[in-house]
Design an enzyme around this catalytic site. Structure first.
Site, mmCIF file in Angstrom:
data_model
loop_
_atom_site.group_PDB
_atom_site.id
_atom_site.type_symbol
_atom_site.label_atom_id
_atom_site.label_comp_id
_atom_site.label_asym_id
_atom_site.label_seq_id
_atom_site.Cartn_x
_atom_site.Cartn_y
_atom_site.Cartn_z
ATOM 1 N N LYS A 108 -2.365 6.422 -2.979
ATOM 2 C CA LYS A 108 -1.936 5.490 -1.951
ATOM 3 C C LYS A 108 -0.700 4.928 -2.045
ATOM 4 C CE LYS A 108 -2.146 1.722 -1.785
ATOM 5 N NZ LYS A 108 -0.741 0.726 -1.506
ATOM 6 N N THR A 145 4.196 5.844 -10.064
ATOM 7 C CA THR A 145 4.304 5.579 -8.447
ATOM 8 C C THR A 145 3.273 4.932 -7.923
ATOM 9 O OG1 THR A 145 4.599 6.606 -6.403
ATOM 10 C CG2 THR A 145 3.216 7.550 -7.820
ATOM 11 N N GLU A 192 5.365 3.339 5.761
ATOM 12 C CA GLU A 192 5.224 2.276 6.784
ATOM 13 C C GLU A 192 6.012 2.523 7.988
ATOM 14 O OE1 GLU A 192 3.331 -1.359 3.908
ATOM 15 O OE2 GLU A 192 5.805 -1.108 4.541
ATOM 16 N N ASN A 247 5.775 -5.345 7.888
ATOM 17 C CA ASN A 247 5.957 -6.083 6.654
ATOM 18 C C ASN A 247 6.180 -7.690 6.984
ATOM 19 O OD1 ASN A 247 6.079 -4.261 4.149
ATOM 20 N ND2 ASN A 247 6.957 -3.186 5.600
ATOM 21 N N SER A 304 -0.183 -12.223 6.881
ATOM 22 C CA SER A 304 -1.031 -12.961 8.017
ATOM 23 C C SER A 304 -2.473 -12.554 8.194
ATOM 24 C CB SER A 304 -0.218 -12.588 9.307
ATOM 25 O OG SER A 304 1.188 -13.146 9.198
#
EC number: 2.3.1.35
Length: 413
Positions: A184, A195, A285, A408, A413
């Site tokens: 992941k 990593t 991302e 990010n 949140s």
């Protein structure tokens, strides 16, 4: 875990074979997420050897410290992984949570806590309530089976958009052995001797010292050559487990990494690492483009690596790629700031095989239309030729998009 899959996700997902001596199960423990699994238990038979490499961060997580200490024993019976909480920067309570998790897993499968290895990924700085594993790990031990590799890879995801698995089958002696891996990644990725979270399993009969040597050598040009955002995680963990079950089918027991009988195995082992590492880069991302940086003609390979990483980690280079702009000026900037030997007037740069700069200036044959068409492709190769020596290296990264900022900015949140 994102509901929107990266456009760079592999189109072919391998069928993951069973590995003798390995049983897996996943569950929803409610660590952070709702409506999804977030804990993985892998049970391994007695005699399984283990190797690992970890983050170089001075603020390593409690699970990393636990694994480093237990690795000395060289044997493993279980792996417990949770997503949603990194159990990092959690002080004394973090160590207690790691210890309790190992104790609960040991009770569930009937082994020593020192034979349990741990990994956690998610938010840093929030205490992990390990009591949530009480009962869950007992149930997982009962449910564990030889299948479920894809479910396992899904359970360890955070902001990943797709599960990452890889497999290879190879002959060791006259016996067939299997290598399975999962990983992941997504963000906070600039590994150094490890990593993200990655786990490799094989039924090959390898000693712990042999496995450790193979793993340490294998990460150099695979996981250690991937960067998403230049940030090294507190939780980076790569563990490899060898059950040795293939010995029953005639596979020779190997104690040294230099054993010539390992040649084909090493190639397959490294191929699995490379496959997983590329999948991590493809799932950066917000990524829309996979970027391969090749630096050649450097003084040394080490110098080439540093220059390649300087390019790969440059926000200006990465945003230019996101904007489909072959901005070689930003590449020149990144080469110049790397602190490695470079001669401006010998420098050549190409994008997807089209040379845009030569001998310290724009290439006389530069064609804006031709290069712009290449920059619209999903895979971009930037090659830099320094003209100083024979040093060469390769690094994988991705572009930097507005979505990275959004992901990010909203992470807690």
């Amino acid at each position: 875990m994102s509901s929107k899959v990266s456009p760079l996700a592999p189109t072919d997902v391998p069928a993951m074979p069973m590995i003798a001596g390995v049983r897996l199960a996943t569950a929803a423990a409610g660590i952070r997420y709702k409506g999804r699994t977030d804990v993985l238990l892998v049970e391994m038979e007695k005699g399984t050897t283990v190797a690992g490499v970890f983050t170089t961060s001075k603020c390593a997580s409690a699970p990393v410290e636990w694994c480093r200490d237990k690795l000395k024993g060289g044997s493993a019976r279980a792996l417990v992984v949770n997503s949603g909480n990194a159990n990092a920067f959690t002080g004394k309570s973090g160590k207690q949570a790691a210890t309790l998790t190992a104790q609960l897993a040991a009770k569930a499968i009937g082994c020593k806590p020192a034979e349990v290895f741990l990994a956690s990924t998610g938010v840093i700085g929030e205490p992990l309530d390990a009591t949530k594993f009480d009962g869950v790990l007992d149930a997982l031990a009962l449910d564990a089976g030889p299948d479920g590799w894809m479910d396992a890879a899904k359970a360890i995801m955070t902001t990943d958009t797709f599960p990452k698995v890889a497999t290879a089958t190879v002959k060791l002696g006259k016996a067939k052995v299997t290598i399975n891996g999962m990983a992941k990644g997504a963000g906070m990725i600039a590994p150094d001797m490890a990593t993200m979270l990655s786990f490799i399993f094989t039924d090959a009969p390898l000693s712990a010292s042999c496995l450790q040597a193979l793993l340490k050598a294998g990460v150099t040009d695979t996981f250690n050559a991937v960067t998403i955002d230049g940030d090294t995680s507190t939780s980076d963990t790569l563990l490899a487990f060898a059950t040795g079950a293939a010995a029953e089918n005639g596979a020779p027991k190997i104690s040294r990494a230099s054993d010539p009988r390992l040649k084909a195995f090493v190639k397959a082992f490294n191929a699995v690492l490379a496959d997983l590492a590329e999948q991590v880069a493809r799932d950066g991302e917000g990524a829309r483009k996979l970027v391969e940086i090749i630096v050649e003609g450097a003084k040394t390979k080490v110098s080439a690596r540093k220059i390649a990483l300087s390019i790969a980690n440059s926000p200006l280079v990465k945003t230019a790629i996101a904007g489909e702009d072959a901005n070689w000026g930003r590449v020149v900037m990144a080469v110049g700031k790397a602190g490695e030997p470079a001669d401006r007037d010998k420098l050549s740069i190409s994008f997807n095989g089209i040379r845009v700069a030569k001998a310290g200036a724009r290439d006389p044959s530069y064609n804006e239309k031709e290069v712009s068409a290449e920059m619209k492709k999903p895979v971009i190769q930037i090659k830099v030729a320094l003209g100083l020596g024979k040093g060469r290296d390769r690094v994988l990264t991705c572009d930097l998009t507005k979505e990275y900022v959004a992901i990010n900015g909203d992470y807690r949140s």
